[in-house]
Motif scaffolding. Structure first.
Motif, mmCIF file in Angstrom:
data_model
loop_
_atom_site.group_PDB
_atom_site.id
_atom_site.type_symbol
_atom_site.label_atom_id
_atom_site.label_comp_id
_atom_site.label_asym_id
_atom_site.label_seq_id
_atom_site.Cartn_x
_atom_site.Cartn_y
_atom_site.Cartn_z
ATOM 1 N N GLU A 110 -13.334 96.660 -5.332
ATOM 2 C CA GLU A 110 -11.955 96.361 -4.952
ATOM 3 C C GLU A 110 -11.127 95.993 -6.177
ATOM 4 O OE1 GLU A 110 -8.654 96.167 -2.725
ATOM 5 O OE2 GLU A 110 -10.610 96.767 -1.928
ATOM 6 N N ALA A 111 -11.703 95.226 -7.088
ATOM 7 C CA ALA A 111 -10.995 94.884 -8.322
ATOM 8 C C ALA A 111 -10.652 96.141 -9.104
ATOM 9 C CB ALA A 111 -11.851 93.948 -9.166
ATOM 10 N N MET A 112 -11.616 97.059 -9.211
ATOM 11 C CA MET A 112 -11.373 98.316 -9.911
ATOM 12 C C MET A 112 -10.245 99.104 -9.253
ATOM 13 S SD MET A 112 -12.230 101.819 -9.424
ATOM 14 C CE MET A 112 -13.685 101.736 -8.395
ATOM 15 N N LEU A 113 -10.228 99.136 -7.911
ATOM 16 C CA LEU A 113 -9.166 99.842 -7.201
ATOM 17 C C LEU A 113 -7.800 99.222 -7.465
ATOM 18 C CD1 LEU A 113 -10.933 100.403 -3.754
ATOM 19 C CD2 LEU A 113 -10.501 102.116 -5.526
ATOM 20 N N LEU A 114 -7.774 97.922 -7.750
ATOM 21 C CA LEU A 114 -6.524 97.225 -8.060
ATOM 22 C C LEU A 114 -6.192 97.252 -9.548
ATOM 23 C CD1 LEU A 114 -6.906 94.151 -5.663
ATOM 24 C CD2 LEU A 114 -5.401 96.121 -5.367
ATOM 25 N N GLY A 115 -6.983 97.993 -10.308
ATOM 26 C CA GLY A 115 -6.669 98.198 -11.719
ATOM 27 C C GLY A 115 -7.263 97.195 -12.680
ATOM 28 N N CYS A 214 -35.027 97.758 -13.498
ATOM 29 C CA CYS A 214 -35.097 96.365 -13.055
ATOM 30 C C CYS A 214 -36.508 95.979 -12.630
ATOM 31 C CB CYS A 214 -34.109 96.150 -11.912
ATOM 32 S SG CYS A 214 -33.984 94.442 -11.343
ATOM 33 N N PHE A 215 -37.172 96.844 -11.863
ATOM 34 C CA PHE A 215 -38.528 96.550 -11.411
ATOM 35 C C PHE A 215 -39.530 96.526 -12.567
ATOM 36 C CE2 PHE A 215 -38.441 97.745 -6.598
ATOM 37 C CZ PHE A 215 -37.327 96.942 -6.427
ATOM 38 N N SER A 216 -39.158 97.142 -13.693
ATOM 39 C CA SER A 216 -40.028 97.133 -14.882
ATOM 40 C C SER A 216 -39.789 95.910 -15.750
ATOM 41 C CB SER A 216 -39.802 98.404 -15.708
ATOM 42 O OG SER A 216 -40.163 99.552 -14.967
ATOM 43 N N GLY A 217 -38.884 95.010 -15.315
ATOM 44 C CA GLY A 217 -38.678 93.764 -16.031
ATOM 45 C C GLY A 217 -37.521 93.777 -17.008
ATOM 46 N N ASN A 218 -36.576 94.708 -16.832
ATOM 47 C CA ASN A 218 -35.437 94.801 -17.736
ATOM 48 C C ASN A 218 -34.124 94.561 -16.993
ATOM 49 O OD1 ASN A 218 -36.919 95.633 -20.167
ATOM 50 N ND2 ASN A 218 -37.370 97.476 -18.961
ATOM 51 N N ILE A 219 -33.066 94.265 -17.748
ATOM 52 C CA ILE A 219 -31.736 94.105 -17.180
ATOM 53 C C ILE A 219 -31.121 95.494 -17.046
ATOM 54 C CG2 ILE A 219 -29.417 93.171 -17.543
ATOM 55 C CD1 ILE A 219 -30.735 90.880 -19.121
ATOM 56 N N ALA A 220 -30.773 95.872 -15.816
ATOM 57 C CA ALA A 220 -30.230 97.196 -15.533
ATOM 58 C C ALA A 220 -28.715 97.126 -15.457
ATOM 59 C CB ALA A 220 -30.794 97.734 -14.218
ATOM 60 N N ILE A 221 -28.041 97.922 -16.288
ATOM 61 C CA ILE A 221 -26.587 98.014 -16.275
ATOM 62 C C ILE A 221 -26.206 99.433 -15.879
ATOM 63 C CG2 ILE A 221 -24.470 97.877 -17.637
ATOM 64 C CD1 ILE A 221 -25.793 95.846 -19.414
ATOM 65 N N THR A 222 -25.382 99.553 -14.843
ATOM 66 C CA THR A 222 -24.997 100.867 -14.342
ATOM 67 C C THR A 222 -23.487 100.969 -14.243
ATOM 68 O OG1 THR A 222 -27.014 100.936 -13.010
ATOM 69 C CG2 THR A 222 -25.309 102.538 -12.475
ATOM 70 N N ARG A 223 -22.937 102.045 -14.749
ATOM 71 C CA ARG A 223 -21.517 102.347 -14.579
ATOM 72 C C ARG A 223 -21.363 103.051 -13.247
ATOM 73 N NH1 ARG A 223 -18.248 106.697 -15.137
ATOM 74 N NH2 ARG A 223 -16.103 106.378 -15.887
ATOM 75 N N VAL A 224 -20.614 102.436 -12.329
ATOM 76 C CA VAL A 224 -20.439 102.999 -10.985
ATOM 77 C C VAL A 224 -19.026 103.572 -10.888
ATOM 78 C CG1 VAL A 224 -20.551 102.586 -8.511
ATOM 79 C CG2 VAL A 224 -22.031 101.283 -10.062
ATOM 80 N N PRO A 225 -18.881 104.897 -10.837
ATOM 81 C CA PRO A 225 -17.544 105.488 -10.765
ATOM 82 C C PRO A 225 -16.999 105.446 -9.350
ATOM 83 C CG PRO A 225 -19.185 107.215 -10.804
ATOM 84 C CD PRO A 225 -19.941 105.903 -10.939
ATOM 85 N N HIS A 226 -15.670 105.450 -9.244
ATOM 86 C CA HIS A 226 -15.037 105.520 -7.930
ATOM 87 C C HIS A 226 -14.877 106.951 -7.474
ATOM 88 C CE1 HIS A 226 -12.437 105.098 -4.578
ATOM 89 N NE2 HIS A 226 -11.338 105.443 -5.207
#
Length: 232
Positions: A110-115, A214-226
């Motif tokens: 929602e924040a992304m949709l609001l710019g 994440c299940f392998s013990g790492n921090i997972a960062i994902t770019r989620v496009p709209h």
């Protein structure tokens, strides 16, 4: 740097307190969060009744609405200037197809949709394991700092999942794609009703996906496009 913080576990949750502590190391904080636990509410919004925002502490407001409602009310009425929206830290993972059901992720969307640039943060934990919120706070400071140094993604937001706390080593931070496989689900029949059943911790995991990371013990960062804009 002014951060708006929200979540879907409610304004009194351990995870949001961990995120507030992390964000205060990086800038100014305003909290606008649901007044109750709303995990799994997705991107619901309230349009058929008034919403009430109650100040519970200076700079902290409880809203009788959903996470997406909280972002709307904050952006349009309560907080005149916001640099980043942070949602979480959710108690439990939000990986792969979870992004469609999660209220935590919906607030960032929602924040992304609001710019506005936004990050959803979640703390995965195995069944029976307690979350180490102090460690989650430390990981949040490091991860948020890394992401705000980067160019905010266009028409997208960041989804972050911290690994289970019982680790033998410090996690690596990896950018990855959403897991493409759906959750394995089933229903048991009990007294004429259908009871949902699934094993989240044994879900499919494609190599290099956020679930695998994440299940392998790492921090997972994902770019989620709209969405993708059509060419003019």
């Amino acid at each position: 740097m002014h951060f708006l913080i929200t979540n879907d576990d409610g304004i009194g949750a351990h995870g949001i307190n961990a995120l507030i502590e992390a964000a205060r190391e990086l800038g100014e904080v305003t909290v606008v969060a649901p007044d109750r636990h709303l995990s799994g509410c997705g991107h619901q919004t309230t349009t058929d009744r008034p919403l009430t925002a109650t100040q519970v502490r200076p700079g902290e407001f409880a809203v009788d609405g959903t996470p997406a409602d909280c972002v709307r009310v904050a952006v349009l009425k309560l907080v005149p200037k916001i640099d980043w929206v942070l949602s979480g830290i959710n108690e439990g993972g939000n990986l792969g197809v979870d992004v469609y059901m999660s209220g935590t992720v919906a607030a960032a969307r929602e924040a992304m949709l609001l710019g506005l640039p936004a990050i959803a943060l979640s703390q995965y934990r195995k069944r029976g394991h307690a979350a180490d919120w102090k460690r989650s706070t430390r990981w949040a400071i490091e991860t948020i700092s890394q992401l705000i140094r980067m160019q905010p993604p266009e028409h997208a937001f960041w989804n972050v999942n911290f690994p289970d706390g019982e680790l033998l080593k410090e996690p690596d931070t990896l950018q990855c794609l959403l897991e493409p496989h759906p959750l394995p689900i089933a229903f048991d029949e009990r007294d004429g009703s259908f009871v949902y059943r699934s094993n989240y911790h044994e879900r499919p995991r494609a190599d290099g996906s956020d679930v695998d990371c994440c299940f392998s013990g790492n921090i997972a960062i994902t770019r989620v496009p709209h969405y993708r804009y059509l060419p003019k």
